[in-house]
Design an enzyme around this catalytic site. Structure first.
Site, mmCIF file in Angstrom:
data_model
loop_
_atom_site.group_PDB
_atom_site.id
_atom_site.type_symbol
_atom_site.label_atom_id
_atom_site.label_comp_id
_atom_site.label_asym_id
_atom_site.label_seq_id
_atom_site.Cartn_x
_atom_site.Cartn_y
_atom_site.Cartn_z
ATOM 1 N N HIS A 63 0.846 -1.184 0.000
ATOM 2 C CA HIS A 63 0.000 0.000 0.000
ATOM 3 C C HIS A 63 0.888 1.244 0.000
ATOM 4 O O HIS A 63 2.109 1.153 0.162
ATOM 5 C CB HIS A 63 -0.938 0.011 1.223
ATOM 6 C CG HIS A 63 -0.248 0.057 2.544
ATOM 7 N ND1 HIS A 63 -0.183 -1.022 3.398
ATOM 8 C CD2 HIS A 63 0.421 1.048 3.163
ATOM 9 C CE1 HIS A 63 0.487 -0.675 4.481
ATOM 10 N NE2 HIS A 63 0.873 0.574 4.363
HETATM 11 P P1 TYD Z 1 -1.712 -2.630 7.647
HETATM 12 O O1 TYD Z 1 -1.198 -1.240 7.829
HETATM 13 O O2 TYD Z 1 -2.440 -2.943 6.362
HETATM 14 O O3 TYD Z 1 -0.519 -3.667 7.853
HETATM 15 P P2 TYD Z 1 0.628 -4.178 6.842
HETATM 16 O O4 TYD Z 1 0.923 -3.081 5.881
HETATM 17 O O5 TYD Z 1 1.762 -4.515 7.721
HETATM 18 O O6 TYD Z 1 0.140 -5.385 6.153
HETATM 19 O O7 TYD Z 1 -2.632 -2.988 8.891
HETATM 20 C C1 TYD Z 1 -3.149 -4.299 9.086
HETATM 21 C C2 TYD Z 1 -4.470 -4.169 9.793
HETATM 22 O O8 TYD Z 1 -4.287 -3.566 11.068
HETATM 23 C C3 TYD Z 1 -5.472 -3.311 9.037
HETATM 24 O O9 TYD Z 1 -6.757 -3.894 9.193
HETATM 25 C C4 TYD Z 1 -5.441 -1.990 9.752
HETATM 26 C C5 TYD Z 1 -5.052 -2.376 11.166
HETATM 27 N N1 TYD Z 1 -4.261 -1.344 11.862
HETATM 28 C C6 TYD Z 1 -4.836 -0.628 12.906
HETATM 29 O O10 TYD Z 1 -6.008 -0.823 13.286
HETATM 30 N N2 TYD Z 1 -4.071 0.312 13.565
HETATM 31 C C7 TYD Z 1 -2.788 0.576 13.207
HETATM 32 O O11 TYD Z 1 -2.125 1.453 13.812
HETATM 33 C C8 TYD Z 1 -2.232 -0.167 12.091
HETATM 34 C C9 TYD Z 1 -0.822 0.087 11.651
HETATM 35 C C10 TYD Z 1 -3.007 -1.114 11.467
#
Ligand code: TYD
Length: 146
Positions: A63
């Site tokens: 992303h």
């Molecule tokens: P995401 O940022 O997509 O993780 P990665 O890039 O490591 O795969 O986040 C994963 C999930 O966690 C998504 O549903 C959003 C949630 N999340 C939160 O609720 N709070 C946060 O501070 C973060 C970073 C993620």
């Protein structure tokens, strides 16, 4: 570090993704590593989180963020970070805890090849806001061109 475009919002290029050298204080008792806001970390940070227990072969990220700035630090183990500005991409290995990677807004990022027991710390400029994410690569490319 994001650069303002002549039209529209901020644009970033992969060469704006730079190494961040954290302060390392070591002695015979071990190593202490410090990240100071305004010094090693080039933005005011509002949130810290970390990834761990990533299963073998799994990847994360995939992303971009519209506003959020980030420093990634692999505090244990190793990981590969791929940064992509919509035109070019580059892989940056994070292999030691005193060197992180700064990622400005509007950079697509992926984290892969987590070593066993890797822990990746994220220091970020914004509170969690799903509206700040671009999760579709084609949407990202369209926003970069806009
Ligand atoms: P995401 O940022 O997509 O993780 P990665 O890039 O490591 O795969 O986040 C994963 C999930 O966690 C998504 O549903 C959003 C949630 N999340 C939160 O609720 N709070 C946060 O501070 C973060 C970073 C993620």
């Amino acid at each position: 570090m994001a650069v303002k475009a002549s039209k529209g919002g901020p644009v970033s290029r992969i060469d704006h993704c730079v190494d961040v050298h954290l302060q390392s204080i070591g002695d015979t008792r071990g190593s202490l590593i410090v990240a100071n806001q305004g010094k090693e970390i080039p933005f005011n940070f509002r949130r810290v989180y970390f990834l761990h227990q990533v299963p073998p072969g799994e990847s994360r990220g995939h992303h971009a963020h519209r506003r959020l700035e980030q420093v990634l630090v692999c505090v244990a183990g190793a990981v590969e970070v791929t940064v992509d500005d919509g035109t070019q991409s580059r892989m940056v290995p994070l292999v030691e805890p005193s060197t992180g990677l700064y990622i400005p807004p509007m950079i697509w990022r992926g984290l892969s090849r987590f070593s066993e027991s890797a822990v990746v710390l994220s220091i970020v400029s914004e509170k969690y806001d799903e509206a700040d994410y671009i999760r579709d690569y084609r949407d990202f490319q369209a926003e970069v061109r806009r």
